[in-house]
Design a protein around this motif. Structure first.
Motif, PDB file in Angstrom:
ATOM      1  N   VAL A 226      21.519   8.802  12.968  1.00 34.71           N
ATOM      2  CA  VAL A 226      22.915   8.453  12.678  1.00 34.71           C
ATOM      3  C   VAL A 226      23.010   7.106  11.966  1.00 34.71           C
ATOM      4  O   VAL A 226      23.931   6.870  11.181  1.00 34.71           O
ATOM      5  N   GLU A 227      22.042   6.218  12.227  1.00 30.88           N
ATOM      6  CA  GLU A 227      22.059   4.890  11.615  1.00 30.88           C
ATOM      7  C   GLU A 227      21.946   4.944  10.090  1.00 30.88           C
ATOM      8  O   GLU A 227      22.313   3.996   9.402  1.00 30.88           O
ATOM      9  N   LEU A 228      21.441   6.053   9.547  1.00 28.38           N
ATOM     10  CA  LEU A 228      21.249   6.159   8.102  1.00 28.38           C
ATOM     11  C   LEU A 228      22.542   6.489   7.364  1.00 28.38           C
ATOM     12  O   LEU A 228      22.572   6.449   6.130  1.00 28.38           O
ATOM     13  N   ASP A 229      23.588   6.841   8.096  1.00 24.66           N
ATOM     14  CA  ASP A 229      24.898   7.124   7.496  1.00 24.66           C
ATOM     15  C   ASP A 229      24.846   8.244   6.458  1.00 24.66           C
ATOM     16  O   ASP A 229      25.536   8.184   5.431  1.00 24.66           O
ATOM     17  N   LEU A 230      24.040   9.256   6.718  1.00 30.51           N
ATOM     18  CA  LEU A 230      24.013  10.442   5.863  1.00 30.51           C
ATOM     19  C   LEU A 230      25.092  11.396   6.377  1.00 30.51           C
ATOM     20  O   LEU A 230      24.883  12.157   7.313  1.00 30.51           O
ATOM     21  N   THR A 231      26.253  11.337   5.759  1.00 32.89           N
ATOM     22  CA  THR A 231      27.380  12.138   6.236  1.00 32.89           C
ATOM     23  C   THR A 231      27.357  13.561   5.685  1.00 32.89           C
ATOM     24  O   THR A 231      28.070  14.426   6.190  1.00 32.89           O
ATOM     25  N   LYS A 232      26.544  13.786   4.640  1.00 31.27           N
ATOM     26  CA  LYS A 232      26.443  15.119   4.044  1.00 31.27           C
ATOM     27  C   LYS A 232      24.971  15.429   3.772  1.00 31.27           C
ATOM     28  O   LYS A 232      24.260  14.612   3.183  1.00 31.27           O
ATOM     29  N   ILE A 233      24.516  16.605   4.195  1.00 32.35           N
ATOM     30  CA  ILE A 233      23.153  17.066   3.916  1.00 32.35           C
ATOM     31  C   ILE A 233      23.252  18.436   3.265  1.00 32.35           C
ATOM     32  O   ILE A 233      23.918  19.334   3.788  1.00 32.35           O
ATOM     33  N   VAL A 234      22.593  18.587   2.128  1.00 39.57           N
ATOM     34  CA  VAL A 234      22.599  19.843   1.385  1.00 39.57           C
ATOM     35  C   VAL A 234      21.182  20.404   1.387  1.00 39.57           C
ATOM     36  O   VAL A 234      20.246  19.741   0.931  1.00 39.57           O
ATOM     37  N   LEU A 235      21.010  21.612   1.893  1.00 41.96           N
ATOM     38  CA  LEU A 235      19.701  22.249   1.976  1.00 41.96           C
ATOM     39  C   LEU A 235      19.515  23.192   0.793  1.00 41.96           C
ATOM     40  O   LEU A 235      20.441  23.902   0.394  1.00 41.96           O
ATOM     41  N   VAL A 236      18.297  23.224   0.249  1.00 42.58           N
ATOM     42  CA  VAL A 236      18.030  24.036  -0.936  1.00 42.58           C
ATOM     43  C   VAL A 236      16.549  24.386  -0.996  1.00 42.58           C
ATOM     44  O   VAL A 236      15.700  23.637  -0.494  1.00 42.58           O
TER      45      VAL A 236
ATOM     46  N   PHE B  65      22.120  14.307  12.729  1.00 40.02           N
ATOM     47  CA  PHE B  65      22.570  13.332  11.731  1.00 40.02           C
ATOM     48  C   PHE B  65      24.083  13.113  11.790  1.00 40.02           C
ATOM     49  O   PHE B  65      24.594  12.220  11.110  1.00 40.02           O
ATOM     50  N   GLU B  66      24.778  13.962  12.579  1.00 40.83           N
ATOM     51  CA  GLU B  66      26.241  13.956  12.613  1.00 40.83           C
ATOM     52  C   GLU B  66      26.772  14.082  11.187  1.00 40.83           C
ATOM     53  O   GLU B  66      27.616  13.299  10.729  1.00 40.83           O
ATOM     54  N   ALA B  67      26.249  15.095  10.495  1.00 43.05           N
ATOM     55  CA  ALA B  67      26.538  15.282   9.074  1.00 43.05           C
ATOM     56  C   ALA B  67      27.152  16.651   8.815  1.00 43.05           C
ATOM     57  O   ALA B  67      26.992  17.586   9.594  1.00 43.05           O
ATOM     58  N   ASP B  68      27.839  16.740   7.698  1.00 42.11           N
ATOM     59  CA  ASP B  68      28.376  18.009   7.208  1.00 42.11           C
ATOM     60  C   ASP B  68      27.244  18.743   6.494  1.00 42.11           C
ATOM     61  O   ASP B  68      26.703  18.243   5.509  1.00 42.11           O
ATOM     62  N   LEU B  69      26.869  19.930   6.994  1.00 38.01           N
ATOM     63  CA  LEU B  69      25.752  20.697   6.434  1.00 38.01           C
ATOM     64  C   LEU B  69      26.251  21.749   5.461  1.00 38.01           C
ATOM     65  O   LEU B  69      27.177  22.501   5.765  1.00 38.01           O
ATOM     66  N   SER B  70      25.629  21.802   4.286  1.00 37.77           N
ATOM     67  CA  SER B  70      25.929  22.849   3.320  1.00 37.77           C
ATOM     68  C   SER B  70      24.632  23.279   2.659  1.00 37.77           C
ATOM     69  O   SER B  70      23.573  22.673   2.877  1.00 37.77           O
ATOM     70  N   GLU B  71      24.698  24.338   1.850  1.00 39.53           N
ATOM     71  CA  GLU B  71      23.490  24.880   1.216  1.00 39.53           C
ATOM     72  C   GLU B  71      23.747  25.199  -0.249  1.00 39.53           C
ATOM     73  O   GLU B  71      24.865  25.535  -0.639  1.00 39.53           O
ATOM     74  N   LEU B  72      22.674  25.106  -1.024  1.00 43.18           N
ATOM     75  CA  LEU B  72      22.709  25.496  -2.431  1.00 43.18           C
ATOM     76  C   LEU B  72      21.718  26.621  -2.656  1.00 43.18           C
ATOM     77  O   LEU B  72      20.656  26.658  -2.029  1.00 43.18           O
ATOM     78  N   TYR B  73      22.054  27.519  -3.556  1.00 45.63           N
ATOM     79  CA  TYR B  73      21.072  28.489  -4.034  1.00 45.63           C
ATOM     80  C   TYR B  73      20.769  28.159  -5.496  1.00 45.63           C
ATOM     81  O   TYR B  73      21.663  28.163  -6.344  1.00 45.63           O
ATOM     82  N   CYS B  74      19.502  27.828  -5.762  1.00 43.25           N
ATOM     83  CA  CYS B  74      19.055  27.563  -7.128  1.00 43.25           C
ATOM     84  C   CYS B  74      18.131  28.686  -7.566  1.00 43.25           C
ATOM     85  O   CYS B  74      17.199  29.056  -6.835  1.00 43.25           O
TER      86      CYS B  74
END
Length: 343
Positions: free
Chosen positions: A133-143, A159-168
């Protein structure tokens, strides 16, 4: 309509025209020449998908995904630069390097692979003693990978982050779809379809259903080798692969290329490529047995003293009594660290 596999692309690719950008496959078995307009169109699709994944104007984005010589990462970074406040690209290799980069650049959005994020999380706790949490990563995108069950929820929680995903897509690396929540959003419905495995047939437009993911470009259809079978769930947009390219840790292993390389070695009659997800759950026991961890201790000691120090590690309970550091002088010269307790 012409159906091509990734192995057919080298034969189908034309001679690059003036000003064309040559996209090398991963691994570099073929090249696809794209015009400036085609590159701009892929960037536009990628930008749309990044926005669907949660990218906003105030975000500071760090891409920590594989850079294997193809311009795919650069394409995503350029697409993000048209939206985000700042964009940086770093190598996913070296978790300590990644931690240093995050501390220096202070991004709030990290784009990385599921395996890379889970590995980084484990090392934050067990090796670097850092609260995620100390890293302040509020959004993580997995790909880039087929994710392990539960990894999305764990990363979001830790991480207490908003998780989303990308398709490449695996050919050009353009971001064609995103998921933020329960459903996938496709940037352009005309770019993706589902095909039958055993015949050159489109079974469904878009990505709803079962079949092999297909890239559509006019009358040409490119098989990605990525398959939706049943409910992919947390795995990502696809949950299987098929064909001559095997996906592992965000990288494609080319069986034709492997065959050609091994054929150069006299005496290799047959071989089997075995792929295992491996134990990616780092605990203290696996960390102590990891030679890379021991090597990092060695380098830390070298930075502190020119003397050679043998490193020995053993597993102890986190609740074990005793000082965090101590000195034992078998010569009897050093009396101790605390003068009032010197004997």
């Amino acid at each position: 309509m012409t159906f091509l596999t990734r192995g057919d692309l080298a034969k189908a690719a034309g001679k690059p025209g003036q000003g064309a950008l040559l996209f090398a496959g991963s691994p570099a078995e073929y090249g696809m020449a794209l015009t400036e307009a085609e590159v701009a169109a892929m960037q536009a699709l990628s930008r749309r998908s990044l926005e669907a994944a949660g990218l906003g104007k105030s975000d500071r984005v760090l891409f920590a995904v594989a850079q294997d010589g193809s311009p795919a990462v650069g394409l995503l970074a350029q697409a993000a630069a048209g939206v985000a406040g700042s964009v940086a690209v770093t190598s996913p290799r070296g978790r300590l390097r990644l931690l240093s980069t995050i501390r220096a650049l202070k991004p709030n959005m990290l784009v990385t692979t599921p395996c890379g994020a889970a590995d980084f999380l484990a090392r934050l706790y067990l090796e670097f003693n850092v609260d995620p949490v100390e890293l302040d990563l509020t959004k993580i995108v997995l790909v880039g990978e087929i994710a392990s069950p539960g990894v999305r929820k764990r990363l979001a929680k830790e991480f207490e982050a908003d998780l989303s995903e990308l398709y490449c897509d695996p050919v050009f690396g353009a971001a064609l779809a995103a998921r933020r929540g329960s459903g996938w959003s496709v940037a352009d419905e005309g770019t993706l379809a589902l095909g039958a495995l055993a015949s050159d047939e489109i079974v469904a437009e878009g990505v709803a259903g079962e079949g092999e993911l297909l890239l559509r470009a006019g009358d040409t259809v490119i098989r990605t080798g990525q398959v939706i079978k049943g409910d992919a769930g947390d795995a990502g947009l696809f949950n299987h692969t098929v064909g001559e390219h095997v996906l592992a840790r965000g990288q494609f292993v080319s069986l034709p290329l492997l065959r050609r390389q091994l054929a150069l070695i006299d005496g290799v009659a047959r071989w089997t490529l075995t792929v295992d997800r491996g134990d990616r759950t780092f605990d203290r026991e696996s960390l102590v047995a990891n030679p890379m961890w021991k090597g990092r201790i060695q380098q830390a000691v070298v930075a502190a003293t020119p003397l050679h120090v043998d490193i020995k590690t053993e597993l102890i309970s986190p609740d074990a009594a005793g000082p965090k550091d101590s000195v034992v002088d078998l010569r009897g010269h050093h009396l101790g660290v605390a003068r009032d307790k010197a004997r």
